[in-house]
Design a protein around this motif. Structure first.
Motif, PDB file in Angstrom:
ATOM      1  N   ALA A 164       4.083  18.929 -43.978  1.00  0.00           N
ATOM      2  CA  ALA A 164       3.956  17.851 -42.997  1.00  0.00           C
ATOM      3  C   ALA A 164       3.340  18.367 -41.701  1.00  0.00           C
ATOM      4  O   ALA A 164       2.476  17.715 -41.089  1.00  0.00           O
ATOM      5  N   GLN A 165       3.765  19.549 -41.304  1.00  0.00           N
ATOM      6  CA  GLN A 165       3.263  20.147 -40.068  1.00  0.00           C
ATOM      7  C   GLN A 165       1.781  20.500 -40.191  1.00  0.00           C
ATOM      8  O   GLN A 165       0.983  20.254 -39.268  1.00  0.00           O
ATOM      9  N   ALA A 166       1.404  21.054 -41.357  1.00  0.00           N
ATOM     10  CA  ALA A 166       0.010  21.433 -41.573  1.00  0.00           C
ATOM     11  C   ALA A 166      -0.899  20.207 -41.602  1.00  0.00           C
ATOM     12  O   ALA A 166      -2.032  20.252 -41.099  1.00  0.00           O
ATOM     13  N   ALA A 167      -0.416  19.108 -42.168  1.00  0.00           N
ATOM     14  CA  ALA A 167      -1.211  17.883 -42.207  1.00  0.00           C
ATOM     15  C   ALA A 167      -1.461  17.363 -40.795  1.00  0.00           C
ATOM     16  O   ALA A 167      -2.601  17.028 -40.429  1.00  0.00           O
ATOM     17  N   GLU A 168      -0.409  17.305 -40.009  1.00  0.00           N
ATOM     18  CA  GLU A 168      -0.551  16.814 -38.637  1.00  0.00           C
ATOM     19  C   GLU A 168      -1.473  17.730 -37.826  1.00  0.00           C
ATOM     20  O   GLU A 168      -2.281  17.266 -37.016  1.00  0.00           O
ATOM     21  N   PRO A 215       8.479  13.100 -39.008  1.00  0.00           N
ATOM     22  CA  PRO A 215       7.928  14.330 -38.420  1.00  0.00           C
ATOM     23  C   PRO A 215       8.570  15.556 -39.048  1.00  0.00           C
ATOM     24  O   PRO A 215       9.686  15.501 -39.575  1.00  0.00           O
ATOM     25  N   ALA A 216       7.863  16.674 -38.980  1.00  0.00           N
ATOM     26  CA  ALA A 216       8.356  17.911 -39.582  1.00  0.00           C
ATOM     27  C   ALA A 216       9.726  18.297 -39.035  1.00  0.00           C
ATOM     28  O   ALA A 216      10.567  18.852 -39.759  1.00  0.00           O
ATOM     29  N   GLY A 268      15.358  11.957 -34.572  1.00  0.00           N
ATOM     30  CA  GLY A 268      14.060  11.386 -34.210  1.00  0.00           C
ATOM     31  C   GLY A 268      13.267  10.930 -35.420  1.00  0.00           C
ATOM     32  O   GLY A 268      12.054  11.175 -35.523  1.00  0.00           O
ATOM     33  N   TYR A 269      13.935  10.240 -36.310  1.00  0.00           N
ATOM     34  CA  TYR A 269      13.327   9.893 -37.597  1.00  0.00           C
ATOM     35  C   TYR A 269      12.240   8.831 -37.461  1.00  0.00           C
ATOM     36  O   TYR A 269      12.314   7.941 -36.611  1.00  0.00           O
ATOM     37  N   VAL A 270      11.227   8.914 -38.350  1.00  0.00           N
ATOM     38  CA  VAL A 270      10.162   7.912 -38.440  1.00  0.00           C
ATOM     39  C   VAL A 270       9.866   7.679 -39.921  1.00  0.00           C
ATOM     40  O   VAL A 270       9.759   8.637 -40.699  1.00  0.00           O
TER      41      VAL A 270
END
Length: 675
Positions: A92-96, A106-107, A267-269
């Motif tokens: 997830a972090q690499a995609a963002e 978010p990661a 901090g969920y989305v």
């Protein structure tokens, strides 16, 4: 909204996402392994990118290759589906970081909830009740055993980074703990790349209830009610339903608000599920949060009339939630079953093979209709040992629970699969089970009702032979009654006519449990009679092509009774589908098999499925007792222990740890103990 979406998954979820994206005018990109080159999800997308070999670690778990595919195709977003990389914070972090929207939380939220131990610590600080247990970092086996002894048996060992029942064992005694722990850790390492575990008290007669939550990037979060996922086998869900039977408005509100608080704390989305274990007195405990869409999300869609994948895409694109909590309503009841390629009679061992025949009840794609089928395979596709053996999900909606249950029974009765063994009949027995019908639910229901849910195979009766023989007669070109053409010129007929209107007997032999069963069909004038051993009965039949050209819809009149079903012939095997049950018969031809080698492999142990040897606990010369574990195989992400069938001495072990073996391969030889 995005213009191009890459789907970093396979199977039914990839097909589901592609369908919703098409509805929104979004172009989709599939990724596929060597095993999935011709898969349904590849055909469902606008374009496809090959990403590696058939094993997940060589393809669907290769984050860098998937990200490169997104860049090469100009994808603005990646939908991770569920499983594989869907809850991988680095991905997830690499995609963002690459400027590609990750359709998920978010990661940081994945990291917070990705470790069961860390998540429980977080919930404990937030005041959410937890099951007594150990969730710490010390993973020394002896230390963990001491913690389990303190908690008291039975205890549950769970993979800290896991889900789906993988890396999970119930341990009944202190003596069995170390061996169970080692098995959990191996399975967790293989499935999630992380062998850490946690330990909890194993609750008696608990229910598994989860809350669907959804949050946007603007600070809004709602709960879309609950799902009851209590009916499980080997800690994997078999049936899911919404709403949960017996749920009061007060308890629903309390659990929903607790789930929202858990999501907001990190901090969920996006879409997420907060899972609780509930005791009969109403107390509930936080289990874990799945930071992704769940396999069972369709039942929530059915009772709310919403498309949760559309919500995911809109939220990921920065839009606010379409509805507020006060706008959400429950309409009716929905039930989902997971149709697996597995054999319930052999401990639910997975089954692999080609789906040579596949038919479902009339259904919609994902509308709020009576019956819905979410599937990632088509007729002709193969169930391979590399991935989860799910064939499809059947979802039904009714005005109330009983109507939904009866509709599910109808849908199961119209489900026909040839090429692999399935759990269709088992699911039908679950739907008819008195405890399930009365909503007397808990996670031990299947084991508790084992005698009725997993009965010994029933003897094949005359009705089944009547349908099977009709298909044989149709294949021979014999009509059910004399035709006009035959009456004009009988010498041109091929329907068993005899000069002088004499009787004609056609024997059909079937091989049932290694014994030959002879069925006699007698033609007397224009009429037929069937004799299954209890005397001749008047017999007539009609056949027509079923949904697939390889199947026949058969109607039979036997002694005045009307019977109907579908018959599929595959070589010498005849599959009869009748009243929700499947019967497999084999034509017997003594001449054709006269030269077959009847020598078996006495003393051998055969692999029940293709897989990899992950542990061996014996060597040549070892004395073993009946039931003693010899070796452990891994197949379809699950471990399967191969045990000694009798007392004896190990003559030889034919494979080593790490070896891949084919189904039926001889694993070891044991010389029986002298009596």
């Amino acid at each position: 909204m995005f213009s191009t979406l890459l789907i970093a998954n396979r199977g039914e979820i990839a097909c589901r996402v592609a369908a919703t994206a098409r509805k929104l005018g979004i172009r989709t990109v599939a990724v596929y392994s060597d095993a999935d080159a011709q898969a349904k999800h590849v055909a469902a997308c606008d374009m496809a990118i090959h990403i590696g070999g058939p094993e997940p670690r060589a393809s669907y778990l290769r984050a860098e290759v998937i990200l490169q595919a997104a860049k090469d195709t100009g994808a603005q977003a990646i939908h991770p589906g569920y499983g594989f990389l869907s809850e991988n914070e680095e991905f997830a972090q690499a995609a963002e970081k690459a400027g590609i929207s990750f359709v998920g939380p978010p990661a940081s939220a994945i990291a917070a909830m990705g470790s069961k131990s860390a998540a429980k610590s977080l919930m404990e600080k937030a005041g959410v009740p937890l099951v007594p247990g150990y969730h710490g970092d010390n993973q020394d086996p002896q230390f963990l055993k001491v913690q389990a002894d303190k908690i008291g048996y039975p205890v549950l060992i769970k993979a800290s980074a896991g889900g789906g029942g993988k890396g999970m064992r119930v341990v009944e005694s202190s003596d069995a703990f170390i061996e169970a722990l080692a098995s959990c850790q191996r399975e967790a390492k293989s499935s999630f790349g992380d062998d850490r575990v946690l330990i909890e008290r194993y609750l008696q007669k608990p229910r598994h209830i989860e809350i669907q939550v959804f949050a946007d990037k603007h600070g809004h979060c709602v709960y879309l009610f609950e799902r009851d996922c209590s009916v499980q086998r080997r800690h994997q869900k078999v049936i899911e339903e919404a709403p949960a039977p017996g749920m009061t408005p007060e308890r629903r509100k309390a659990m929903g608000e607790a789930a929202v608080a858990a999501a907001q704390a990190v901090g969920y989305v996006g879409a997420g599920t907060v899972e609780f274990i509930a005791e009969p007195d109403g107390r509930f405990y936080f289990m874990e949060m799945n930071t992704r869409l769940q396999v069972e999300h369709p039942v929530t869609e059915m009772i709310t009339g919403l498309d949760l994948v559309e919500w995911q895409l809109r939220v990921a694109a920065g839009e606010p939630l379409p509805l507020r909590q006060e706008d959400l309503r429950i309409d009716g009841h929905a039930i989902e079953v997971r149709l697996y390629a597995e054999n319930p009679d052999t401990g639910f061992l997975p089954s692999i093979g080609t789906l040579s025949y596949l038919e479902f009840a009339p259904h919609t794609a994902f509308a709020n209709d009576a019956v819905r089928v979410d599937g990632g395979v088509r007729m002709g596709d193969a169930i391979t040992p590399f991935y989860d053996p799910m064939v499809a999900k059947l979802i039904v909606h009714g005005a109330d629970r009983d109507q939904a249950r009866r509709r599910m029974l109808q849908a199961l009765a119209q489900t026909r699969v040839v090429g692999v063994q399935t759990n269709v009949a088992f699911l039908g027995r679950l739907m008819r089970d008195a405890a399930f019908a009365a909503a007397d639910l808990d996670t031990g229901l299947i084991e508790r009702r084992r005698a009725t849910l997993l009965p010994p195979p029933a003897e094949i009766g005359g009705d089944v032979f009547a349908l099977a023989c009709a298909a044989v007669l149709a294949g021979l070109g014999l009509p059910a009654a004399r035709t006009v053409a035959a009456a004009v010129d009988p010498w041109l007929a091929s329907d068993g006519w005899r000069l002088g209107n004499g009787a004609y007997t056609l024997p059909i032999e079937w091989l049932i449990d290694a014994a030959v069963r002879r069925i006699s069909l007698v033609r007397q004038g224009p009429n037929w009679q069937l004799d299954c051993g209890a005397g001749p009965q008047d017999y007539a039949w009609q056949t027509q092509t079923a949904a697939s050209a390889s199947g026949l819809a058969v109607r039979v009149t036997l002694a005045g009774r009307e019977l109907s079903g579908t018959v599929v012939t595959q070589g010498e095997q005849v599959h009869v589908f009748m009243d929700g049950n499947t019967y497999v018969l084999e034509r017997h031809d003594a001449m054709a098999h006269a030269g077959d080698d009847e020598q078996g492999h006495a003393g051998g142990l055969a692999a029940p499925m293709p897989g990899k040897i992950v542990a061996i606990s014996v060597k040549a010369g070892d004395a073993v007792k009946k039931g003693q574990a010899l070796l452990v195989m891994e197949a379809m992400k699950m471990e399967h222990t191969i045990a000694a069938p009798a007392d004896g001495t190990v003559r030889e072990v034919f494979y080593a740890v790490g070896d891949q073996v084919a189904e039926g391969a001889e694993l070891a030889a044991i010389d029986a103990a002298e009596k």
